[in-house]
Scaffold this motif. Structure first.
Motif, PDB file in Angstrom:
ATOM      1  N   THR A 189       0.674  -1.333   0.083  1.00 39.77           N
ATOM      2  CA  THR A 189       0.096   0.058  -0.079  1.00 39.77           C
ATOM      3  C   THR A 189       0.851   1.398   0.065  1.00 39.77           C
ATOM      4  OG1 THR A 189      -0.204  -0.359   2.436  1.00 39.77           O
ATOM      5  CG2 THR A 189      -2.113  -1.221   1.159  1.00 39.77           C
ATOM      6  N   TYR A 192       1.735   1.994  -3.587  1.00 41.67           N
ATOM      7  CA  TYR A 192       0.676   2.540  -4.192  1.00 41.67           C
ATOM      8  C   TYR A 192       0.261   4.018  -3.913  1.00 41.67           C
ATOM      9  CZ  TYR A 192      -0.383  -2.360  -5.187  1.00 41.67           C
ATOM     10  OH  TYR A 192      -0.376  -3.692  -5.861  1.00 41.67           O
ATOM     11  N   LEU A 195       2.427   6.232  -5.574  1.00 40.67           N
ATOM     12  CA  LEU A 195       2.203   6.562  -7.134  1.00 40.67           C
ATOM     13  C   LEU A 195       1.040   7.615  -7.343  1.00 40.67           C
ATOM     14  CD1 LEU A 195       2.011   2.734  -8.325  1.00 40.67           C
ATOM     15  CD2 LEU A 195       4.079   4.563  -8.372  1.00 40.67           C
ATOM     16  N   GLU A 201       3.140  10.890 -10.450  1.00 44.76           N
ATOM     17  CA  GLU A 201       2.301  10.490 -11.526  1.00 44.76           C
ATOM     18  C   GLU A 201       2.648  11.401 -12.649  1.00 44.76           C
ATOM     19  OE1 GLU A 201      -2.457  10.863 -12.943  1.00 44.76           O
ATOM     20  OE2 GLU A 201      -1.545  11.475 -11.126  1.00 44.76           O
TER      21      GLU A 201
END
Length: 446
Positions: A189, A192, A195, A201
């Motif tokens: 997690t 993630y 990101l 991004e």
């Protein structure tokens, strides 16, 4: 090679013969039967020289560098940014020059990719250098800090993503915010979540766009390479690019000043890192040779030059892990092709310590007659028409220099005629003079 059942049981010579067979019979469609015949003749010429045998004549590797761009009326910047001009220039060179081997435009870096990613490892024409510059300039810094050896060795991938890339590519600075690539258990997690950061991004979006642009560039590089093979011209430097572990650290990570300090302040860490890099370098070279079908791996050398190291330092820091890489490649049937940049005269007796007829050494600044005397019967040697002669001399000057090199180095085989460095600009007749000299003076009498 996966298509040979008993690969692990073969000797290094037998593995190399299998690779030579593949090199001699590439999976391509030749332009015509004459092109196929010429390809086999030229490739055989190099193979016999590498094996210290006498081919029909001395093989030639034209030191063309970025010359095809200038020959077509462009400059380096033009072909970096316009792939159609790149293709046109190199196809023109293939069509209008006779050569035993062709080095493709793989080092013509895609300028658009460098620019969109804010690439910081080099300066290039129009970006830190004048528009008409004919070379790149490497920007040397300590991209790995003195206290980061452990982080690098414990997880090179993590170090690459979160430390090295953000320092050499401006667009990837947000990767510093990524969670570590180690110790993940269950659902990652934290990774993630990183990101979802807008900066991260955006960095990945830039990476994707750079990847798409790189694919366009690679397509042209592949078309030019295939065209040269189809015309019957092998690529002696087609088996990828390798190097010495010391150079990998000194060039890319620590810089000259940093690595010299490490030699005195933390030599154990330096040795440990080089040992870590050696098997990685071997695997990379083998993978490239397997993919291309060419067993010859080009290896530019930098810090092993006499001006950087004493003989004792060379034998302590540079040679042990470099020799380990060379032996690993040789044992897999590859032909290491180190280009000893700078002066290597004091290294000859040391580098002779390798299996007979297993190496191809190219020299820049050395007494080639002495190199032949020391390495003759041990390794194939290549070189070394000076760049100064190629740039400023007449075709007659070039031909005479080639004659002397052939006279000193060609007897009993094991010699390839080439330049001391690449010729980016100059008289095209000087390159043609090299081929003429080999044909006139380099024929072996049966």
């Amino acid at each position: 090679m996966g298509n040979v059942r008993n690969w692990k049981e073969l000797t290094w010579e037998q593995k190399r013969e299998e690779r030579f067979k593949r090199w001699l019979s590439p999976d391509i469609k030749f332009k015509n039967r004459e092109a196929e015949k010429l390809y086999k003749e030229r490739t055989t010429r190099f193979i016999r020289a590498i094996k210290l045998e006498e081919p029909d004549r001395v093989p030639v590797l034209l030191p063309s560098g970025f010359f095809p761009a200038y020959y077509a009326g462009y400059i380096l910047r033009d072909v970096m940014y316009d792939y159609e001009k790149l293709k046109k220039a190199y196809l023109k060179f293939i069509d209008e020059f006779e050569m035993d081997s062709f080095t493709g435009p793989g080092l013509v870096l895609p300028g658009k990719v460098l620019e969109m990613t804010d690439h910081r490892l080099h300066k290039w024409p129009g970006h830190g250098l004048p528009d008409n510059a004919s070379l790149y300039q490497y920007v040397e810094k300590e991209y790995m800090k003195a206290d980061e050896y452990d982080a690098f060795m414990e997880n090179p991938t993590d170090f690459w993503w979160r430390f090295f890339l953000p320092r050499i590519v401006g667009a990837f600075e947000p990767f510093r915010k990524l969670a570590g690539f180690s110790g993940m258990m269950g659902i990652p997690t934290m990774f993630y979540a990183a990101l979802g950061n807008p900066d991260v991004e955006a960095a990945f979006k830039t990476m994707i766009e750079a990847g798409k642009e790189t694919i366009k560039w690679q397509k042209v590089i592949g078309e030019v390479t295939l065209a040269s093979l189809a015309a019957g011209i092998p690529n002696l430097r087609g088996g990828g690019m390798g190097g010495a572990p010391f150079d990998m650290i000194a060039d890319m990570l620590r810089g000259t000043q940093g690595v010299v300090m490490d030699m005195y302040r933390q030599p154990d860490k330096l040795h440990e890192a080089m040992e870590k890099l050696a098997p990685m370098a071997i695997r990379s070279s083998v993978a490239a040779a397997d993919a291309t079908g060419c067993p010859v791996c080009f290896m530019p050398l930098h810090k092993g030059d006499e001006s950087f190291m004493s003989p004792n330092q060379f034998e302590t820091f540079y040679w042990p892990t470099f020799r380990k890489v060379l032996m690993g490649m040789i044992e897999e049937g590859l032909v290491p092709y180190p280009f000893a940049e700078g002066r290597y005269g004091a290294r000859l007796e040391v580098i002779r310590d390798l299996p007979q007829a297993s190496m191809l050494w190219s020299f820049e600044d050395i007494d080639m007659a002495r190199a032949k005397k020391v390495l003759g019967g041990s390794a194939c040697i290549a070189g070394n028409v000076p760049a100064s002669v190629l740039y400023t001399g007449t075709p007659e000057d070039v031909k005479e220099h080639c004659r002397r090199l052939i006279e000193n180095c060609a007897p009993d085989g094991g010699y390839i005629l080439t330049g001391a460095a690449g010729m980016n600009e100059g008289n095209p007749e000087n390159l043609r003079a090299m081929m003429a000299a080999a044909k006139e003076y380099g024929v072996y009498k049966k």
